[in-house]
Design an enzyme around this catalytic site. Structure first.
Site, PDB file in Angstrom:
ATOM      1  N   GLY A  77       0.807  -1.220   0.000  1.00 21.87           N
ATOM      2  CA  GLY A  77       0.000   0.000   0.000  1.00 21.87           C
ATOM      3  C   GLY A  77       0.835   1.263   0.000  1.00 21.87           C
ATOM      4  O   GLY A  77       0.656   2.146  -0.836  1.00 21.87           O
ATOM      5  N   GLU A  98       6.217   4.141   5.158  1.00 21.03           N
ATOM      6  CA  GLU A  98       6.294   5.255   6.110  1.00 21.03           C
ATOM      7  C   GLU A  98       7.673   5.881   6.255  1.00 21.03           C
ATOM      8  O   GLU A  98       7.998   6.413   7.331  1.00 21.03           O
ATOM      9  CB  GLU A  98       5.828   4.757   7.484  1.00 21.03           C
ATOM     10  CG  GLU A  98       6.791   3.777   8.201  1.00 21.03           C
ATOM     11  CD  GLU A  98       6.521   2.303   7.979  1.00 21.03           C
ATOM     12  OE1 GLU A  98       5.884   1.960   6.968  1.00 21.03           O
ATOM     13  OE2 GLU A  98       6.950   1.484   8.815  1.00 21.03           O
ATOM     14  N   ASN A  99       8.520   5.857   5.229  1.00 17.98           N
ATOM     15  CA  ASN A  99       9.855   6.468   5.312  1.00 17.98           C
ATOM     16  C   ASN A  99       9.786   7.819   6.020  1.00 17.98           C
ATOM     17  O   ASN A  99       8.889   8.602   5.781  1.00 17.98           O
ATOM     18  CB  ASN A  99      10.408   6.686   3.909  1.00 17.98           C
ATOM     19  CG  ASN A  99      10.161   5.513   3.005  1.00 17.98           C
ATOM     20  OD1 ASN A  99      10.607   4.423   3.273  1.00 17.98           O
ATOM     21  ND2 ASN A  99       9.377   5.730   1.962  1.00 17.98           N
ATOM     22  N   HIS A 122      -2.585   5.565   8.338  1.00 18.39           N
ATOM     23  CA  HIS A 122      -1.690   4.492   8.790  1.00 18.39           C
ATOM     24  C   HIS A 122      -0.227   4.928   8.673  1.00 18.39           C
ATOM     25  O   HIS A 122       0.539   4.835   9.641  1.00 18.39           O
ATOM     26  CB  HIS A 122      -1.954   3.233   7.959  1.00 18.39           C
ATOM     27  CG  HIS A 122      -1.071   2.068   8.280  1.00 18.39           C
ATOM     28  ND1 HIS A 122      -1.508   1.014   9.056  1.00 18.39           N
ATOM     29  CD2 HIS A 122       0.212   1.786   7.949  1.00 18.39           C
ATOM     30  CE1 HIS A 122      -0.514   0.132   9.175  1.00 18.39           C
ATOM     31  NE2 HIS A 122       0.533   0.581   8.513  1.00 18.39           N
ATOM     32  N   GLU A 123       0.152   5.403   7.511  1.00 17.74           N
ATOM     33  CA  GLU A 123       1.562   5.764   7.313  1.00 17.74           C
ATOM     34  C   GLU A 123       1.937   6.955   8.179  1.00 17.74           C
ATOM     35  O   GLU A 123       3.029   7.005   8.739  1.00 17.74           O
ATOM     36  CB  GLU A 123       1.858   6.057   5.839  1.00 17.74           C
ATOM     37  CG  GLU A 123       1.488   4.944   4.864  1.00 17.74           C
ATOM     38  CD  GLU A 123       2.029   3.574   5.236  1.00 17.74           C
ATOM     39  OE1 GLU A 123       3.101   3.486   5.873  1.00 17.74           O
ATOM     40  OE2 GLU A 123       1.356   2.570   4.908  1.00 17.74           O
ATOM     41  N   GLU A 162       3.413  -2.588  13.313  1.00 17.18           N
ATOM     42  CA  GLU A 162       2.269  -2.782  12.417  1.00 17.18           C
ATOM     43  C   GLU A 162       0.959  -3.035  13.161  1.00 17.18           C
ATOM     44  O   GLU A 162      -0.070  -2.463  12.831  1.00 17.18           O
ATOM     45  CB  GLU A 162       2.553  -3.894  11.399  1.00 17.18           C
ATOM     46  CG  GLU A 162       3.700  -3.587  10.441  1.00 17.18           C
ATOM     47  CD  GLU A 162       3.540  -2.278   9.670  1.00 17.18           C
ATOM     48  OE1 GLU A 162       2.427  -1.705   9.637  1.00 17.18           O
ATOM     49  OE2 GLU A 162       4.547  -1.801   9.107  1.00 17.18           O
TER      50      GLU A 162
END
Ligand code: TRP
Ligand code: ZN
Length: 867
Positions: free
Chosen positions: A262, A265-266, A298-299, A321
């Site tokens: 999807g 998240e860097n 989420h990210e 997660e």
């Protein structure tokens, strides 16, 4: 690609802290599609006095040069990395490597998507960029210089703040980014391309102004506005609900077309699958909007649950997660119909995670070993992990849970920790003993709880007795009883059958033994228990309700989740046990006629259990029987209430395109009405679907009509599909819906059609979204046709797995999931599926991503070469 000998398992118990730390990391990228030079400067510090041997991870790298403090050290390179010998205690290393992003179809490391350079480093892919200590507990400061052709790649991005930029000779330019936070290398990101952007601002709780940018290909930039709203909403939500403030001056998001999952998240540079950024009413369905909102949240939430507090090693993956999924779900519940959101999330869990927990890849939320860590980005880690955090909140209560998360973020900020550390904090703050609760992290399998109730009219006591069974899984035979929070209330009919009394308000009973009784006093008359309300624990709960009791709960349960669940239980009894559908059908009729304020809820109550859910409810799966019986019940519901479906449908027609919980509910309800009507296969209803298809001013209504038509063997279906293609063939995200709908059709020639569609010029095997829509749509969502008794579906899936494995092993490993549960299907399917698996495992050079699940499914333990 690896050969069998390198398919080693990694074990949690073998964890050792790193003997070296990287104090600082400076890296320079000279970007060019076929030949990118990466020059890295590491400042290394040896902690361990004894080890003078430094091993740096590195894969598929061409080493150009290596210098240790001005001299070439003694070193050797193998397939896994670089050994450097006789290193001093503190030293600098300069390593130059060359990579070929243009040839990278795996979409990990540094790759190119539509002429945009981008990276994907989680879990262990930074090692495809440069030699490094590629493990999450090695955290350091990054300074990144990017050099590229200015015309082709005007935008150059990395993590943190832009500290310098400028022009260079030969039409090149450069940018230098510096990240003030230490991070593990899996959070590194780089993007370079000809991108458009939208910009907005967010003022944080302590009054800092943050610049927010979303980048996409130029033609899509108009569709990024909704994602920007979601981002701002998420930032506010995390402040209000967890006290978490954003910590940098910039937050960038980039949307790319080719992405395995999807999004990622860097740190301050999230990279997204374009599917989870782009949305407008013409091209995105309500579900797409909801997905964008969820994934953006989420990210973003990972910035604290994942980035500021990260994982010690990949066995702790659920630390970030599971917690982030829980946070994302809470956000979604706050922004939508909470109960409907919960119902749908539990459906996903039951359809997917329960199957995983019952299959050959079953693993605990904290796994004990893996061959390919990529294979552990699972529904168990994510969704069951989220349920585990939810249970902690239920047990601790909202206030204590919040104190505990505050403490967690404070205590472990900047550290790489374990799921045990997380529970320790919960324990410390709540002062509760959670040792038994920890079994949720270490024991796989879905617990089964069998409950019975007895009413003692003399003493006015109701006794609830519960037994728990944690089923054996491949990794563990005998399990200990778990701590299971079961939210319970007791209900009673009053005034005949027209209302409900809450005899015992909701309370959380904690089941901790194999067998346990709970006593409720002062109960005036017999009651009906409503158990595991809101799905308080991820278990299979059995209670032998009578049909009457289920009907009562279906009509009146005060918990919307359990109300809907009672309907699913009733429908399952009809489908699986052949119970008559007379009373159920009557109840459906009532739901159709009743006024509802939440139309999404009304839709849920009208929905039959999915085929996958039904598969999970039986030991041995008889595909045809389940599919046929379910379809019969669907038709019977349609037939018996034909007029009511039509009336309701007509009352819902509107031109309103707004994305809001209300309008979305209206469109969902309208869609389910249309599906029932079209299933009756009468000309006027086919025409109605065509009319909706033609008149639709948003993608949701258009797709609802098209998917209703997709199961009919009509000219109208053919025409609508052709029109849709004509209009949208230059919009890849929209064409994925068109692929998906055809892949899921009940029509008998569906497989041939899928194979024909794979030859279309707008279908690309290298694009994961295309693969998941068409191949995945058929293999994992079309139970009827995939499991055709000829075995042709299995053969097809094996072909696809082998073809894809050469292009992208992670994508291939997701497709192969459709074959893993072979032992649960009745003959001859079982044998045909096994044959397909055997064919896969016999292929030369199979990736470890595919090897691991297939070998486990075939129970070929001897093929694992233990390290
Ligand atoms: N951390 C990512 C997420 O859940 C997961 C992810 C995205 C990922 N892309 C990946 C993991 C590629 C492995 C490989 O948001
Ligand atoms: Zn995540």
């Amino acid at each position: 690609m690896t050969n069998l000998a390198t398919k080693r398992e990694t074990f949690l118990k073998d964890y050792q802290p790193s003997a070296f730390v990287i104090e600082k990391f400076d890296v320079e990228f000279d970007l060019s599609p076929e030949k990118t030079l990466v020059t890295s400067h590491l400042l290394v510090h040896r902690l361990d006095k004894t080890s003078q041997h430094l091993f740096l991870d590195g894969k598929q790298l061409k080493l150009i040069s290596i210098v240790l403090e001005e001299k070439v050290p003694k070193f050797s390179q193998d397939d896994d990395g670089l050994h450097i010998f006789n290193v001093p205690e503190v030293f600098s290393l300069k390593i130059v490597t060359e990579i070929n992003p243009a040839a990278n179809t795996e979409l990990t490391g540094l790759y190119i998507s539509n002429n945009i350079f981008c990276t994907q480093c989680e879990a262990e892919y930074f090692r495809k960029i440069t030699f490094f200590l590629d493990r999450p507990d090695v955290m350091t400061f990054y300074q990144v210089k990017i050099i590229a052709d200015k015309q082709a790649y005007p935008v150059l991005l990395s993590n943190g703040d832009l500290v310098e930029e400028g022009d260079l000779p030969d039409g090149k330019h450069f940018a230098v980014w510096s990240d003030p936070f230490k991070k593990p290398c899996y959070l590194f990101a780089l993007v370079a391309g000809d991108l458009a952007k939208i910009t907005d601002y967010f003022v944080t709780m302590s009054d800092r102004r943050v610049t927010l940018n979303i980048f996409s290909e130029k033609q899509n930039i108009e569709r990024c506005g909704f994602a920007m709203l979601s981002l701002k909403k998420s930032m506010r939500w995390d402040e209000e609900n967890y006290g978490r403030e954003y910590d940098l001056n910039i937050f960038n998001i980039v949307a790319v077309n080719d992405f395995i999952f999807g999004a990622m998240e860097n740190k301050s540079l999230n990279i997204f699958n374009a599917k989870y950024i782009l949305a407008n009413p013409e091209t995105a369905t309500d579900q797409d909007y909801a997905d964008v909102d969820t994934v953006v949240a989420h990210e973003y939430f990972h910035n604290w649950s994942g980035n500021r507090v990260t994982c010690r090693d990949w066995f702790q993956l659920s630390l970030k997660e599971g917690f982030t999924v829980f946070r994302e779900q809470s956000y979604d519940e706050d922004n939508n119909s909470a109960v409907v959101h919960r119902i749908r999330k539990v459906q996903d869990l039951r359809n997917g995670q329960f199957a995983e927990d019952a299959g050959p890849m079953a693993h605990p939320v904290q796994p004990k070993s893996y061959v390919a860590i990529d294979n552990f980005y699972t529904r168990t880690i994510y969704n069951k992990g989220g349920e585990v955090v939810r249970m902690l909140k239920t047990i601790l209560g909202a206030d204590v849970f919040r104190q505990a998360t505050d403490r967690y973020f404070e205590k472990f900020d900047g550290q790489a920790v374990t799921t045990n550390d997380f529970v320790d904090v919960m324990e410390e703050v709540s002062k509760r003993d959670l040792s038994q609760f920890r079994l949720w992290y270490s024991q796989a399998g879905t617990p089964v709880v069998n409950a019975t109730g007895a009413y003692d009219s003399l003493n006015k006591i109701y006794t609830l007795t519960m037994e728990q069974i944690v089923p054996p899984t491949a990794d563990m035979q005998n399990k200990q009883p778990m701590l299971i929070p079961i939210v319970t209330s007791l209900l009673r009919k009053i005034r005949g059958d027209t209302a409900v009394a809450l005899v015992e308000p909701e309370k959380t009973v904690l089941l901790e033994s194999n067998l346990q009784s709970f006593i409720f006093d002062n109960i005036e008359a017999d009651v009906i228990p409503s158990l595991n309300r809101h799905f308080s624990a991820p278990i299979k709960l059995n209670f032998s309700y009578t049909e009457d009791e289920l009907l009562f709960l279906f009509k009146y349960d005060t918990d919307g989740f359990n109300r809907c669940d009672a309907g699913q239980r009733l429908a399952s009894k009809i489908i699986l046990e052949g119970m008559t559908d007379e009373h159920y059908s009557h109840a459906i009729g009532e739901i159709l006629r009743q006024p509802f304020s939440d139309l999404s809820m009304q839709t849920e109550l009208l929905q039959l259990p999915s085929e996958k859910y039904l598969h999970e409810s039986v030991e041995m799966i008889n595909v045809d029987k389940i599919s046929t019986a379910r379809w019969q019940l669907f038709l019977s519901n349609a037939m018996q209430h034909e007029a009511a479906w039509l009336k309701l449908y007509e009352s819902l027609v509107s031109n309103e395109n707004a994305y809001s919980p209300e309008e979305m509910g209206r469109r969902r309800l309208q869609a389910i009405c249309l599906h029932h009507l079209v299933a009756l296969n009468k000309k006027p209803y086919i025409d109605l679907a065509v009319k909706q298809f033609k008149a639709a001013s948003n993608m949701t209504d258009s797709i609802a009509a098209l998917s209703a038509l997709s199961h009919t063997d009509t000219l109208e279906r053919v025409e609508a599909l052709a029109q849709f293609q004509d209009r949208w063939q230059h919009e890849p995200l929209v064409m994925n819906k068109w692929f998906m709908i055809q892949a899921q059709s009940r029509l008998p020639d569906t497989l041939e059609n899928v194979q024909r569609l794979m030859q279309q010029p707008f279908f690309h095997l290298k694009n994961p979204n295309n693969v998941y829509a068409l191949i995945g749509g058929f293999c994992s969502s079309n139970m009827l046709n995939f499991h055709h008794v000829s075995g042709e579906g299995y053969h097809f899936s094996a072909e696809c797995v082998l073809t894809l494995d050469v292009i992208n092993p992670m994508v291939s490993a997701r497709i192969v999931e459709c074959l893993l549960a072979w032992q649960r299907f009745a003959a001859p399917r079982k044998d045909l599926m096994q044959k397909a698996l055997t064919r896969i495992i016999s292929a030369p050079n199979l990736s470890k991503n595919v090897y691991e699940p297939v070998s486990k499914a075939l129970d070929m333990e001897e093929h694992h070469v233990r390290s």
